[in-house]
Design an enzyme around this catalytic site. Structure first.
Site, mmCIF file in Angstrom:
data_model
loop_
_atom_site.group_PDB
_atom_site.id
_atom_site.type_symbol
_atom_site.label_atom_id
_atom_site.label_comp_id
_atom_site.label_asym_id
_atom_site.label_seq_id
_atom_site.Cartn_x
_atom_site.Cartn_y
_atom_site.Cartn_z
ATOM 1 N N PRO A 2 -1.865 0.849 -4.250
ATOM 2 C CA PRO A 2 -2.612 -0.299 -4.301
ATOM 3 C C PRO A 2 -4.269 0.257 -4.324
ATOM 4 O O PRO A 2 -4.616 2.003 -3.974
ATOM 5 C CB PRO A 2 -3.380 -1.113 -2.710
ATOM 6 C CG PRO A 2 -2.211 -0.081 -2.135
ATOM 7 C CD PRO A 2 -2.335 1.181 -2.312
ATOM 8 N N GLU A 3 -4.755 -0.330 -6.059
ATOM 9 C CA GLU A 3 -6.495 -0.006 -6.225
ATOM 10 C C GLU A 3 -7.617 -1.033 -6.449
ATOM 11 O O GLU A 3 -6.302 -1.924 -5.513
ATOM 12 C CB GLU A 3 -6.561 0.699 -8.175
ATOM 13 C CG GLU A 3 -5.370 1.655 -7.946
ATOM 14 C CD GLU A 3 -5.131 2.562 -9.734
ATOM 15 O OE1 GLU A 3 -6.193 2.559 -10.080
ATOM 16 O OE2 GLU A 3 -4.177 2.410 -10.020
ATOM 17 N N HIS A 95 9.628 0.134 8.930
ATOM 18 C CA HIS A 95 7.930 1.049 8.200
ATOM 19 C C HIS A 95 7.147 0.482 8.651
ATOM 20 O O HIS A 95 5.910 0.332 8.832
ATOM 21 C CB HIS A 95 7.873 1.565 7.301
ATOM 22 C CG HIS A 95 8.639 2.579 6.993
ATOM 23 N ND1 HIS A 95 9.444 3.490 7.375
ATOM 24 C CD2 HIS A 95 9.585 2.676 6.025
ATOM 25 C CE1 HIS A 95 10.640 4.288 6.577
ATOM 26 N NE2 HIS A 95 10.772 3.101 5.481
ATOM 27 N N ARG A 114 4.879 5.631 3.405
ATOM 28 C CA ARG A 114 4.370 6.805 2.810
ATOM 29 C C ARG A 114 4.007 7.156 4.437
ATOM 30 O O ARG A 114 3.057 9.050 3.852
ATOM 31 C CB ARG A 114 4.739 7.591 1.833
ATOM 32 C CG ARG A 114 5.469 7.268 0.334
ATOM 33 C CD ARG A 114 4.917 7.373 -0.898
ATOM 34 N NE ARG A 114 5.070 8.691 -0.783
ATOM 35 C CZ ARG A 114 4.362 9.229 -1.479
ATOM 36 N NH1 ARG A 114 4.460 8.113 -2.835
ATOM 37 N NH2 ARG A 114 4.274 10.064 -2.350
#
Length: 279
Positions: A2-3, A95, A114
């Site tokens: 995400p930016e 997760h 991750r």
DNA sequence: ACGCCCGCCTGTAAGC
DNA sequence: TGCTTACAGGCGGGCG
């Protein structure tokens, strides 16, 4: 992953969903998700019982203010998602590392395969100690004040390749690998142009490309690439990938000149460009 | 002082 | 088919 556009999309939805809600309990199932804290208990106790008073964004960081001086700070890393769940008994995604449940019902879940993302609680005054990188962020491309004239001065203070500079959070906050390529294409500039050698016109084009590309991406609720890692607060994918001019378009025709988009590896990361349109 | 590379993780997909 | 390898949106630290 995400930016700025993705984080801003989440921020705007968070404002609608969690403002004024009181945190009833916090469940942490992966210590690493709160690794800035000495232990999980210190993270939980700083949140439980407090009410959410504001939501802000700084670069790719989300700041969720509490009714004391503290803020819950969230960075999504490469694969992090925040999800609003109304029915707390619904099965958690794999997760799911942190769950924040509200007294009014519903909960906020932090999911991150991750594990590069993280959450931590800090007051403004402790930030320098806890997360100095947040205080070192560069200007925000969408927070007014800046003009292309200021931008020109900043560029001339550096002698760096444009791609590295755009993705340097200390220079400008919020731009990552996808949007830097899209911005450089929109500006018609190569990734390896050196920042202090641009003409006035090129500086203007770069500034404009930065603001317009990011704004458009927010309008489309961000980019979700093939693996669909990015999902918004409600689990929906963004739409901006369909507007990409270069990113992920290797060997497809440039939408402007029809030459093939090339994929390079620069500083160990993929880079996409049109060698005809970008000079 | 700066640019570049590595490592941190895991899921996916390509390659053999 | 199945195992192995490479790779991915980020970022900090360390090296040259």
């Amino acid at each position: 992953m995400p930016e700025l556009p993705e984080v801003e999309t989440i921020k705007r939805d968070l404002e609608k969903e969690v403002l004024g809600k009181r945190i009833k309990l916090v469940d942490v199932s992966l210590d690493r998700a709160v690794r800035r804290h000495p232990n999980v208990a210190s993270f939980k106790s700083k949140l439980e019982g407090h009410k959410i008073s504001f939501v802000k964004r700084r670069g790719k960081y989300l700041l969720i203010g509490l009714d004391n001086d503290d803020m819950l700070i969230v960075h999504l890393g490469m694969s992090g998602q925040l999800l609003i769940v109304k029915r707390t008994r619904d099965a958690r995604d794999a997760h799911t590392h942190v769950v924040v449940r509200f007294t009014q019902g519903g909960e906020l879940r932090f999911v991150d395969p991750r594990t590069f993302g993280e959450m931590f609680v800090s007051s403004l005054s402790q930030l320098e100690q806890i997360a100095p990188e947040l205080n070192e962020l560069g200007f925000d491309p969408l927070e007014g004040q800046m003009s292309w004239i200021n931008f020109d001065q900043l560029l001339r203070q550096k002698r760096t390749k444009l791609k590295s500079l755009l993705t340097d959070q200390k220079f400008v906050a919020g731009i990552g690998n996808i949007y830097s390529d899209e911005i450089l294409f929109a500006a018609g500039l190569r990734y390896d142009r050196i920042s202090d050698t641009l003409t006035t016109q090129e500086v203007r084009r770069l500034y404009r490309a930065m603001v317009e590309t990011l704004s458009e991406a927010i309008r489309h609720r961000g980019s979700s690439l093939a693996d669909e890692q990015y999902k918004d607060l409600f689990g929906e994918v963004g739409d901006y990938q369909s507007q990409h001019q270069v990113y992920g378009r290797e060997s497809q025709p440039c939408r402007r000149c029809h030459n093939k988009i090339v994929r390079l590896k620069v500083n160990g990361r993929p880079l996409f460009m049109c060698e005809h349109c970008q000079i």
